[in-house]
Design a protein around this motif. Sequence first.
Motif, PDB file in Angstrom:
ATOM      1  N   HIS A 190      -1.613 -70.753  -3.058  1.00 16.42           N
ATOM      2  CA  HIS A 190      -0.581 -71.159  -2.113  1.00 16.42           C
ATOM      3  C   HIS A 190       0.055 -72.477  -2.533  1.00 16.42           C
ATOM      4  O   HIS A 190       1.263 -72.671  -2.420  1.00 16.42           O
ATOM      5  CB  HIS A 190      -1.186 -71.311  -0.703  1.00 16.42           C
ATOM      6  CG  HIS A 190      -1.361 -70.014   0.001  1.00 16.42           C
ATOM      7  ND1 HIS A 190      -2.538 -69.633   0.580  1.00 16.42           N
ATOM      8  CD2 HIS A 190      -0.491 -68.989   0.203  1.00 16.42           C
ATOM      9  CE1 HIS A 190      -2.389 -68.433   1.120  1.00 16.42           C
ATOM     10  NE2 HIS A 190      -1.175 -68.018   0.896  1.00 16.42           N
ATOM     11  N   LEU A 191      -0.799 -73.359  -3.030  1.00 13.91           N
ATOM     12  CA  LEU A 191      -0.310 -74.680  -3.427  1.00 13.91           C
ATOM     13  C   LEU A 191       0.766 -74.559  -4.501  1.00 13.91           C
ATOM     14  O   LEU A 191       1.872 -75.096  -4.363  1.00 13.91           O
ATOM     15  CB  LEU A 191      -1.500 -75.502  -3.950  1.00 13.91           C
ATOM     16  CG  LEU A 191      -1.384 -77.017  -3.892  1.00 13.91           C
ATOM     17  CD1 LEU A 191      -1.192 -77.486  -2.459  1.00 13.91           C
ATOM     18  CD2 LEU A 191      -2.620 -77.651  -4.505  1.00 13.91           C
ATOM     19  N   THR A 192       0.449 -73.839  -5.563  1.00 17.99           N
ATOM     20  CA  THR A 192       1.420 -73.736  -6.653  1.00 17.99           C
ATOM     21  C   THR A 192       2.636 -72.915  -6.232  1.00 17.99           C
ATOM     22  O   THR A 192       3.767 -73.235  -6.613  1.00 17.99           O
ATOM     23  CB  THR A 192       0.780 -73.107  -7.905  1.00 17.99           C
ATOM     24  OG1 THR A 192       0.218 -71.835  -7.544  1.00 17.99           O
ATOM     25  CG2 THR A 192      -0.322 -73.989  -8.459  1.00 17.99           C
ATOM     26  N   ALA A 193       2.402 -71.884  -5.436  1.00 15.51           N
ATOM     27  CA  ALA A 193       3.522 -71.071  -4.985  1.00 15.51           C
ATOM     28  C   ALA A 193       4.512 -71.919  -4.187  1.00 15.51           C
ATOM     29  O   ALA A 193       5.727 -71.850  -4.399  1.00 15.51           O
ATOM     30  CB  ALA A 193       3.024 -69.899  -4.140  1.00 15.51           C
ATOM     31  N   MET A 194       4.005 -72.744  -3.315  1.00 18.21           N
ATOM     32  CA  MET A 194       4.881 -73.560  -2.473  1.00 18.21           C
ATOM     33  C   MET A 194       5.582 -74.632  -3.291  1.00 18.21           C
ATOM     34  O   MET A 194       6.743 -74.952  -3.060  1.00 18.21           O
ATOM     35  CB  MET A 194       4.081 -74.210  -1.339  1.00 18.21           C
ATOM     36  CG  MET A 194       3.523 -73.214  -0.347  1.00 18.21           C
ATOM     37  SD  MET A 194       4.767 -72.085   0.313  1.00 18.21           S
ATOM     38  CE  MET A 194       3.754 -70.692   0.758  1.00 18.21           C
ATOM     39  N   LYS A 195       4.832 -75.161  -4.259  1.00 19.20           N
ATOM     40  CA  LYS A 195       5.438 -76.160  -5.124  1.00 19.20           C
ATOM     41  C   LYS A 195       6.661 -75.543  -5.802  1.00 19.20           C
ATOM     42  O   LYS A 195       7.746 -76.107  -5.815  1.00 19.20           O
ATOM     43  CB  LYS A 195       4.407 -76.628  -6.163  1.00 19.20           C
ATOM     44  CG  LYS A 195       4.761 -77.949  -6.829  1.00 19.20           C
ATOM     45  CD  LYS A 195       3.624 -78.465  -7.726  1.00 19.20           C
ATOM     46  CE  LYS A 195       2.477 -79.062  -6.918  1.00 19.20           C
ATOM     47  NZ  LYS A 195       1.331 -79.465  -7.770  1.00 19.20           N
ATOM     48  N   LYS A 196       6.495 -74.340  -6.336  1.00 18.97           N
ATOM     49  CA  LYS A 196       7.597 -73.671  -7.025  1.00 18.97           C
ATOM     50  C   LYS A 196       8.730 -73.310  -6.066  1.00 18.97           C
ATOM     51  O   LYS A 196       9.884 -73.232  -6.448  1.00 18.97           O
ATOM     52  CB  LYS A 196       7.089 -72.417  -7.737  1.00 18.97           C
ATOM     53  CG  LYS A 196       6.311 -72.758  -9.001  1.00 18.97           C
ATOM     54  CD  LYS A 196       5.815 -71.519  -9.727  1.00 18.97           C
ATOM     55  CE  LYS A 196       4.985 -71.916 -10.955  1.00 18.97           C
ATOM     56  NZ  LYS A 196       4.251 -70.770 -11.511  1.00 18.97           N
ATOM     57  N   GLU A 197       8.384 -73.127  -4.830  1.00 16.79           N
ATOM     58  CA  GLU A 197       9.408 -72.842  -3.821  1.00 16.79           C
ATOM     59  C   GLU A 197      10.111 -74.104  -3.367  1.00 16.79           C
ATOM     60  O   GLU A 197      11.094 -74.053  -2.647  1.00 16.79           O
ATOM     61  CB  GLU A 197       8.771 -72.183  -2.590  1.00 16.79           C
ATOM     62  CG  GLU A 197       8.477 -70.713  -2.735  1.00 16.79           C
ATOM     63  CD  GLU A 197       9.743 -69.880  -2.741  1.00 16.79           C
ATOM     64  OE1 GLU A 197      10.524 -69.968  -1.781  1.00 16.79           O
ATOM     65  OE2 GLU A 197       9.959 -69.144  -3.736  1.00 16.79           O
ATOM     66  N   GLY A 198       9.536 -75.221  -3.757  1.00 19.14           N
ATOM     67  CA  GLY A 198      10.103 -76.494  -3.318  1.00 19.14           C
ATOM     68  C   GLY A 198       9.773 -76.798  -1.874  1.00 19.14           C
ATOM     69  O   GLY A 198      10.504 -77.498  -1.184  1.00 19.14           O
TER      70      GLY A 198
END
Lengths: 257, 257
Positions: free
Chosen positions: A98-106
């Motif tokens: 979730h962390l990396t996914a959200m980071k990529k989503e900004g």
Amino acid sequence: MALKKDLKNIVQEGGKMFLPSISVDCVIFGFHGNELKVLLLQMKHASVHGLPGGFILKDEAADEAVSRVLKERTGLDNIFLQQFYTFGEPLRSDKKMHLTAMKKEGIAIVKGNWLLERFVTIGYYALVDFSQVLPMQDALSISCDWHPLRPAPALMMDHNNILNKALETLQQQLSYQPIGCNLLPKKFTMPELQKLYETILGKPLDRRNFQRRILSYGIIKKLKEVKTGVAHKAPFLYSFDVKKYDEALRDGLGRGW
Amino acid sequence: MALKKDLKNIVQEGGKMFLPSISVDCVIFGFHGNELKVLLLQMKHASVHGLPGGFILKDEAADEAVSRVLKERTGLDNIFLQQFYTFGEPLRSDKKMHLTAMKKEGIAIVKGNWLLERFVTIGYYALVDFSQVLPMQDALSISCDWHPLRPAPALMMDHNNILNKALETLQQQLSYQPIGCNLLPKKFTMPELQKLYETILGKPLDRRNFQRRILSYGIIKKLKEVKTGVAHKAPFLYSFDVKKYDEALRDGLGRGW
DNA sequence: ACAAAAGTGTTACTTTTACACCCATGA
DNA sequence: TCATGGGTGTAAAAGTAACACTTTTGT
């Protein structure tokens, strides 16, 4: 994009809206082209697929949450739904994901965010009429599509495990519960139903014995129509008898002691 | 009193130790005096009984949590344990119950305390050898004791519902899974095993057919001993074959397609 | 006309059920 | 010695599995 706004809202406000540390995941089975299919999301930020899933609203039943998710992904109501197992291993959920996914989503996701907790997930499987489904992706996925089961694609986290357990449960229940018909259109032919059973069980069945057995349950009835526009001899159409079906759902079909 | 200190700690610190909004409940079945029994707690502050249950530590598997609870209530390790359903209705947990119980205990429980949230509970059933169990109460109960199943006493919250579903599952699985032997001592006689099956299923079985069928599974073996000190003809003793039993657990017993 | 799939019954085999007599033991 | 429960086999019934030919239709 509406989806991104939704997502941001879920990340930031989800902790207030949903039960913490609990999710639901749903294995949606369909039948098409003589193959069992499963509806999967193609995740945006990783080259893996995932099961459709979601969270339980604070005043919502777990079953309702799954129905809601199902409606969102397939457009369908009133789907055959069965809870089959709850997965409570401590390492099953991947906090980094979730962390990396959200980071990529900004989207900002701070330490202590509810999504970064460990989750226990309640597994359901659904049986749907392939032809009725309009797959729709969610906020974290590129697409939502049917995939073959054998072999199934690589799934995120423990979703392959969940999928396998769902399939196992389906196979077991098929012999004792009148579930086959849920995967077919309202009207179907005997050979279609048989193919379905063969596909789920992974082995061929005798045509005549199959027909006798299925009919002996009394849950399907022969219509006075045949399937037209089809090569070779026209097969009869059947539909299933909702009343008898409901009885059988309660009481089962098998024998036993 | 150690229990009260524990309790206070759980109320105040539980939110940090356990997964929020998730509990486990366990229906512990035993067999004694030709009756199926269930191990229940007599609650301190209400004239009801309750199922033994608990919470999942933050780094603990759900199954481990249940094993821990079981160990605490029965003194036993390595019990046959089966997850059967997860109860996720929004109104299933009774927020007032904890509140009044704690008030009566003289333990402060403030609004927003983790125990006052809605809980989803994962239901397990356990099969134990009655004679091996040393029931022990927990912090919120006066006593922990065996109770008859038919009729079962009035239980708190939705525990009667959980109990019924456990029993239903047990009955269904009995015909397809080699679970009967878990409820008996290591050595048992054929009539004892039969009584057990009859009790669970709630109907009489033919002695000779029962014996033939059970033996055909190959999961129990006849010992060269007979039960002594018993009235009438001495019955043979049997024990079960762990190796064959494990196979059967995986593959099931029943037929089906 | 032929290839391909669907409809239909009977027989052998296996599994399940029903049933009765003798035996050992403790009271 | 007798009352009680345990041990044991067989025959009838039901259910399951194996199997082949005819019919229809599109090509």
